[in-house]
Scaffold this motif. Structure first.
Motif, PDB file in Angstrom:
ATOM      1  N   ARG A  88       0.822  -1.218   0.000  1.00 26.73           N
ATOM      2  CA  ARG A  88       0.000   0.000   0.000  1.00 26.73           C
ATOM      3  C   ARG A  88       0.856   1.268   0.000  1.00 26.73           C
ATOM      4  NH1 ARG A  88      -0.238   2.215   5.054  1.00 26.73           N
ATOM      5  NH2 ARG A  88       0.475   0.898   6.774  1.00 26.73           N
ATOM      6  N   ARG A  89       2.139   1.148   0.309  1.00 25.28           N
ATOM      7  CA  ARG A  89       3.021   2.315   0.341  1.00 25.28           C
ATOM      8  C   ARG A  89       3.820   2.471  -0.944  1.00 25.28           C
ATOM      9  NH1 ARG A  89       7.214   2.372   3.862  1.00 25.28           N
ATOM     10  NH2 ARG A  89       7.174   4.653   3.863  1.00 25.28           N
ATOM     11  N   ARG A  90       3.525   1.673  -1.956  1.00 28.19           N
ATOM     12  CA  ARG A  90       4.384   1.631  -3.141  1.00 28.19           C
ATOM     13  C   ARG A  90       4.483   2.982  -3.852  1.00 28.19           C
ATOM     14  NH1 ARG A  90      -0.442  -0.692  -4.146  1.00 28.19           N
ATOM     15  NH2 ARG A  90      -1.471  -0.442  -6.177  1.00 28.19           N
ATOM     16  N   GLY A  91       3.393   3.749  -3.896  1.00 22.98           N
ATOM     17  CA  GLY A  91       3.434   5.054  -4.551  1.00 22.98           C
ATOM     18  C   GLY A  91       4.361   6.016  -3.832  1.00 22.98           C
ATOM     19  N   ARG A  92       4.250   6.072  -2.503  1.00 25.36           N
ATOM     20  CA  ARG A  92       5.116   6.965  -1.722  1.00 25.36           C
ATOM     21  C   ARG A  92       6.579   6.523  -1.795  1.00 25.36           C
ATOM     22  NH1 ARG A  92       2.085   6.652   3.856  1.00 25.36           N
ATOM     23  NH2 ARG A  92       1.215   4.796   2.834  1.00 25.36           N
ATOM     24  N   LEU A  93       6.798   5.223  -1.781  1.00 29.86           N
ATOM     25  CA  LEU A  93       8.173   4.720  -1.887  1.00 29.86           C
ATOM     26  C   LEU A  93       8.783   5.051  -3.246  1.00 29.86           C
ATOM     27  CD1 LEU A  93       7.716   1.241  -0.169  1.00 29.86           C
ATOM     28  CD2 LEU A  93       8.999   3.202   0.736  1.00 29.86           C
ATOM     29  N   GLN A  94       7.960   4.975  -4.288  1.00 29.20           N
ATOM     30  CA  GLN A  94       8.460   5.314  -5.619  1.00 29.20           C
ATOM     31  C   GLN A  94       8.800   6.800  -5.708  1.00 29.20           C
ATOM     32  OE1 GLN A  94       9.529   3.510  -7.893  1.00 29.20           O
ATOM     33  NE2 GLN A  94       8.755   3.914  -9.954  1.00 29.20           N
ATOM     34  N   ASP A  95       7.977   7.637  -5.131  1.00 32.65           N
ATOM     35  CA  ASP A  95       8.285   9.071  -5.099  1.00 32.65           C
ATOM     36  C   ASP A  95       9.623   9.309  -4.416  1.00 32.65           C
ATOM     37  OD1 ASP A  95       5.972   9.888  -6.402  1.00 32.65           O
ATOM     38  OD2 ASP A  95       4.844  10.169  -4.531  1.00 32.65           O
ATOM     39  N   GLU A  96       9.810   8.684  -3.255  1.00 30.75           N
ATOM     40  CA  GLU A  96      11.064   8.865  -2.518  1.00 30.75           C
ATOM     41  C   GLU A  96      12.250   8.363  -3.330  1.00 30.75           C
ATOM     42  OE1 GLU A  96      12.671   7.828   1.917  1.00 30.75           O
ATOM     43  OE2 GLU A  96      12.157   6.113   0.634  1.00 30.75           O
ATOM     44  N   LEU A  97      12.095   7.212  -3.966  1.00 30.14           N
ATOM     45  CA  LEU A  97      13.193   6.651  -4.757  1.00 30.14           C
ATOM     46  C   LEU A  97      13.620   7.608  -5.858  1.00 30.14           C
ATOM     47  CD1 LEU A  97      14.800   3.840  -5.520  1.00 30.14           C
ATOM     48  CD2 LEU A  97      13.216   3.938  -7.437  1.00 30.14           C
ATOM     49  N   LEU A  98      12.674   8.065  -6.659  1.00 24.10           N
ATOM     50  CA  LEU A  98      13.011   8.919  -7.798  1.00 24.10           C
ATOM     51  C   LEU A  98      13.613  10.240  -7.339  1.00 24.10           C
ATOM     52  CD1 LEU A  98       9.816   8.246  -9.926  1.00 24.10           C
ATOM     53  CD2 LEU A  98      12.110   7.347 -10.367  1.00 24.10           C
ATOM     54  N   GLU A  99      13.039  10.836  -6.310  1.00 23.33           N
ATOM     55  CA  GLU A  99      13.582  12.098  -5.791  1.00 23.33           C
ATOM     56  C   GLU A  99      14.991  11.901  -5.259  1.00 23.33           C
ATOM     57  OE1 GLU A  99      10.665  13.156  -2.913  1.00 23.33           O
ATOM     58  OE2 GLU A  99       9.107  13.568  -4.412  1.00 23.33           O
ATOM     59  N   THR A 100      15.232  10.774  -4.600  1.00 24.60           N
ATOM     60  CA  THR A 100      16.548  10.495  -4.043  1.00 24.60           C
ATOM     61  C   THR A 100      17.581  10.285  -5.140  1.00 24.60           C
ATOM     62  OG1 THR A 100      15.569   9.513  -2.057  1.00 24.60           O
ATOM     63  CG2 THR A 100      17.858   8.952  -2.528  1.00 24.60           C
ATOM     64  N   LEU A 101      17.235   9.543  -6.171  1.00 20.86           N
ATOM     65  CA  LEU A 101      18.170   9.322  -7.271  1.00 20.86           C
ATOM     66  C   LEU A 101      18.616  10.645  -7.875  1.00 20.86           C
ATOM     67  CD1 LEU A 101      16.554   6.301  -9.184  1.00 20.86           C
ATOM     68  CD2 LEU A 101      18.485   6.238  -7.613  1.00 20.86           C
ATOM     69  N   LEU A 102      17.667  11.521  -8.129  1.00 22.49           N
ATOM     70  CA  LEU A 102      18.006  12.796  -8.775  1.00 22.49           C
ATOM     71  C   LEU A 102      18.903  13.657  -7.882  1.00 22.49           C
ATOM     72  CD1 LEU A 102      14.554  13.646 -10.395  1.00 22.49           C
ATOM     73  CD2 LEU A 102      16.591  12.726 -11.520  1.00 22.49           C
ATOM     74  N   LYS A 103      18.667  13.635  -6.581  1.00 22.46           N
ATOM     75  CA  LYS A 103      19.522  14.385  -5.665  1.00 22.46           C
ATOM     76  C   LYS A 103      20.894  13.733  -5.531  1.00 22.46           C
ATOM     77  CE  LYS A 103      15.624  16.053  -2.884  1.00 22.46           C
ATOM     78  NZ  LYS A 103      14.912  15.885  -1.583  1.00 22.46           N
ATOM     79  N   ALA A 104      20.894  12.402  -5.428  1.00 27.99           N
ATOM     80  CA  ALA A 104      22.149  11.682  -5.207  1.00 27.99           C
ATOM     81  C   ALA A 104      23.120  11.889  -6.356  1.00 27.99           C
ATOM     82  CB  ALA A 104      21.862  10.198  -5.014  1.00 27.99           C
ATOM     83  N   TRP A 105      22.618  11.911  -7.566  1.00 29.23           N
ATOM     84  CA  TRP A 105      23.493  11.991  -8.737  1.00 29.23           C
ATOM     85  C   TRP A 105      24.114  13.376  -8.936  1.00 29.23           C
ATOM     86  CZ3 TRP A 105      19.332   8.974 -11.869  1.00 29.23           C
ATOM     87  CH2 TRP A 105      19.484   7.596 -11.628  1.00 29.23           C
ATOM     88  N   THR A 106      23.729  14.365  -8.139  1.00 31.27           N
ATOM     89  CA  THR A 106      24.400  15.664  -8.211  1.00 31.27           C
ATOM     90  C   THR A 106      25.774  15.612  -7.545  1.00 31.27           C
ATOM     91  OG1 THR A 106      23.533  16.489  -6.100  1.00 31.27           O
ATOM     92  CG2 THR A 106      22.168  16.843  -8.077  1.00 31.27           C
ATOM     93  N   GLY A 107      26.006  14.618  -6.687  1.00 25.72           N
ATOM     94  CA  GLY A 107      27.247  14.547  -5.939  1.00 25.72           C
ATOM     95  C   GLY A 107      27.296  15.473  -4.737  1.00 25.72           C
TER      96      GLY A 107
END
Length: 323
Positions: A125-144
């Motif tokens: 039931r949390r899959r949508g929120r987890l996906q939001d967190e994942l995508l946002e984290t990837l974009l931030k992480a890749w800035t270094g």
């Protein structure tokens, strides 16, 4: 020129460790052969806990393909985002992007099998929120750069090769997926030919003031196998396509829309549908497809038959398309 794809999910019902190892090694040899002959993409995917040994680790496989090739892209379509730790996934994709010189394409979906979430003790039931967190984290992480993650400051290294980040698309067949992609300014990958969903995505881009584009399957994107004698090949090997089709059908509820959707219960019905097509090289050229997706090891197809299909495609279909 059409896009040419070789797809691998490494399914083999009843496999032994030895037979599955041989299949994996054959897939790498096929990827190298495809690279040498100008095929543009290897496509792979992720499923877990499947009795027929469906590939669960697409990024490990992608890394092996990159080590065996020089030019071909690898598309992971799709990674089941909520099943992955966001920071670890950011690292893994960055390393693959560096190793390959930017040849990795990741399509992030949320999946459609609750049993996969149960396997990893992740709440469905949390899959949508987890996906939001994942995508946002990837974009931030890749800035270094440092950023806030779950209440603490973190930094992920190394930075990827591709600027501003490795190619990341949001996959799905729902309005929620389209909204998610538009909000983050990420490209959208509908899981089937869904023009109305593409239009919805474009409307949301305007609403959020972001930019993006769509990579959508064409109305016809059959899975192909090339043979000198399609009738004989259907008789001998149609069961492998039917196995994959029935496996997909058992997973897909009424609200799941996919380019690979079959209602067939027999090989004859499957052949009539046209989702899977066994064609001669000449018939393949005559189809006039924009995307040619070869599936040489579908459903446990014998390796030697997969090689016959791939060689016919490379030696007789590609020259005709290029000519």
């Amino acid at each position: 020129m059409p896009v040419t794809v070789v797809r691998f999910n490494l399914v083999e019902p009843g496999a032994t460790p030895a037979s599955l190892s041989a299949r994996y090694r054959a897939a790498l040899e096929m990827a190298a052969y495809a690279d040498e002959h100008g095929i543009t993409t290897v496509q792979t995917e992720e499923h877990h806990g499947v009795e027929n040994n469906w590939l669960p680790s697409p990024f490990v496989f992608a890394g092996a393909v990159f080590g065996a090739t020089r030019r071909i892209a690898v598309t992971v379509s799709a990674v089941i985002g909520p099943l992955h730790d966001p920071l670890r996934l950011a690292e893994e994709i960055a390393v693959l992007d560096l190793l390959s010189g930017g040849r990795l394409v990741t399509v992030a979906g949320i999946g459609y099998r609750p049993e996969e979430y149960a396997l990893f003790d992740v709440e469905w039931r949390r899959r949508g929120r987890l996906q939001d967190e994942l995508l946002e984290t990837l974009l931030k992480a890749w800035t270094g750069e440092e950023f806030e993650y779950r209440g603490r400051t973190v930094r992920v290294t190394p930075r990827p090769f591709t600027d501003p980040h490795p190619l990341l698309l949001v996959g799905g067949s729902s309005k929620a997926a389209a909204r998610r992609a538009a909000r983050l300014g990420l490209p959208f990958f509908p899981s089937a030919h869904l023009p109305e969903l593409e239009a919805y995505y474009k409307e949301r881009l305007v609403e959020y003031g972001t930019e993006g584009w769509t990579m959508m399957p064409t109305a016809e994107t059959p899975l192909l196998h090339i043979a000198e004698d399609p009738d004989e090949t259907w008789d001998r090997h149609g069961k492998h396509f039917l196995h994959e089709a029935r496996t997909y059908a058992s997973w897909q509820s009424g609200d799941i829309r996919s380019a690979v959707r079959s209602a067939a219960t027999s090989v004859d019905e499957l052949r009539a549908e046209g989702v899977y097509r066994i064609l001669t090289p000449e018939e393949c050229v005559e189809q006039g497809l924009d995307n040619l997706v070869l599936h040489p090891l579908a459903g446990g197809m014998p390796v030697e038959e997969g090689w016959r299909s791939l060689r016919l495609f490379a030696e007789r279909v590609l020259p005709a398309l290029n000519g």
